[in-house]
Design an enzyme around this catalytic site. Structure first.
Site, PDB file in Angstrom:
ATOM      1  N   ARG A 156    -123.089 -50.023  19.060  1.00 44.56           N
ATOM      2  CA  ARG A 156    -121.831 -49.699  20.172  1.00 44.56           C
ATOM      3  C   ARG A 156    -122.737 -50.363  21.693  1.00 44.56           C
ATOM      4  O   ARG A 156    -121.820 -50.565  22.452  1.00 44.56           O
ATOM      5  CB  ARG A 156    -121.690 -48.139  20.635  1.00 44.56           C
ATOM      6  CG  ARG A 156    -120.668 -47.577  19.433  1.00 44.56           C
ATOM      7  CD  ARG A 156    -120.190 -46.295  19.649  1.00 44.56           C
ATOM      8  NE  ARG A 156    -119.444 -45.928  19.357  1.00 44.56           N
ATOM      9  CZ  ARG A 156    -118.403 -44.825  19.762  1.00 44.56           C
ATOM     10  NH1 ARG A 156    -118.223 -44.322  20.716  1.00 44.56           N
ATOM     11  NH2 ARG A 156    -117.777 -44.329  18.274  1.00 44.56           N
ATOM     12  N   GLU A 187    -132.950 -39.698   9.759  1.00 41.43           N
ATOM     13  CA  GLU A 187    -132.418 -38.335   9.115  1.00 41.43           C
ATOM     14  C   GLU A 187    -132.150 -38.256   8.064  1.00 41.43           C
ATOM     15  O   GLU A 187    -133.420 -37.481   6.948  1.00 41.43           O
ATOM     16  CB  GLU A 187    -131.527 -37.318   9.910  1.00 41.43           C
ATOM     17  CG  GLU A 187    -129.722 -37.681   8.989  1.00 41.43           C
ATOM     18  CD  GLU A 187    -129.402 -38.463  10.390  1.00 41.43           C
ATOM     19  OE1 GLU A 187    -128.208 -39.391  10.181  1.00 41.43           O
ATOM     20  OE2 GLU A 187    -129.708 -40.013  10.971  1.00 41.43           O
TER      21      GLU A 187
END
Length: 219
Positions: free
Chosen positions: A103, A140
């Site tokens: 992004r 994660e």
């Protein structure tokens, strides 16, 4: 006989102009950069959308895509980001804007153009051709890698790293390491949004600015 000449004193054009300008009411001063930035932030915040329980239950997702759906909003966003840069980082302007995959690519090139800078993408491993530098970061689910082309930043160039949001700060920190590997001077980081509670900015070694830091993101 010679006609008597008019003895009234003459008035020069400059004197007339000066008098006229003094008699006019003072015009309203143009808005300062800070006022312009503040006004644009109000417009941008109002355009954001929130989606509860996305992508997983318990997460309130803030959607920035409406900022790009309208020409006027897109222009306002780039204006605001440019003003944010000019008011931050000790007055330094970047030579290169580095955008994070993916992004950061939405607004990084437009911001670079506005600032008179070049643009360089940081991408996931295997996405860039030619010689690249590599830096790792933790996610994660494990370790991931960012790459940048080795000629994207020249030694001594001032670099600004941009992305849409800062969360844990791991990917932004990796991008900063890549800039330093190439000999660039990292002047700072710029984000549109920030998840304050994750304290990602604590991992970054250069000044951090977030355009829209407010209660939408837990501040």
């Amino acid at each position: 006989m010679t006609a008597q000449q008019d003895t009234q004193p003459s008035v020069s054009l400059a004197e007339t102009t000066n008098h006229a300008s003094r008699s006019k009411p003072e015009s309203t001063a143009a808005p300062t950069g800070a006022a312009q930035l503040s006004g644009r932030k109000v417009i941008l915040r109002a355009a954001l959308r929130q989606f509860p329980d996305f992508p997983i239950p318990g997460i309130d997702f803030v959607d920035i895509l409406p900022l790009f759906a309208s020409h006027d909003l897109h222009e306002t966003l780039i204006d605001a980001l440019g003003l944010q840069v000019l008011s931050s980082y000790g007055g330094q302007k970047p030579d290169v804007v580095v955008g994070l995959d993916a992004r950061g690519f939405l607004f990084g090139p437009s911001l670079a153009l506005r600032l008179g800078a070049g643009f360089a993408p940081v991408r996931k491993a295997g996405k860039l051709p030619g010689p690249t530098a590599e830096a790792s970061f933790e996610k994660e689910y494990g370790q991931d890698f960012f790459h940048i082309q080795k000629d994207a930043v020249k030694p001594g160039q001032k670099v600004l790293v941009v992305d849409d949001i800062i969360a844990t700060g791991g990917s932004a920190a990796a991008a900063g390491k890549l800039v330093e590997q190439l000999g660039g001077t990292l002047i700072g980081y710029l984000f549109i949004l920030e998840l304050d509670f994750l304290k990602g900015r604590d991992k970054l070694t250069a000044p951090v600015e977030t355009l829209l830091r407010d209660d939408l993101m837990g501040k």
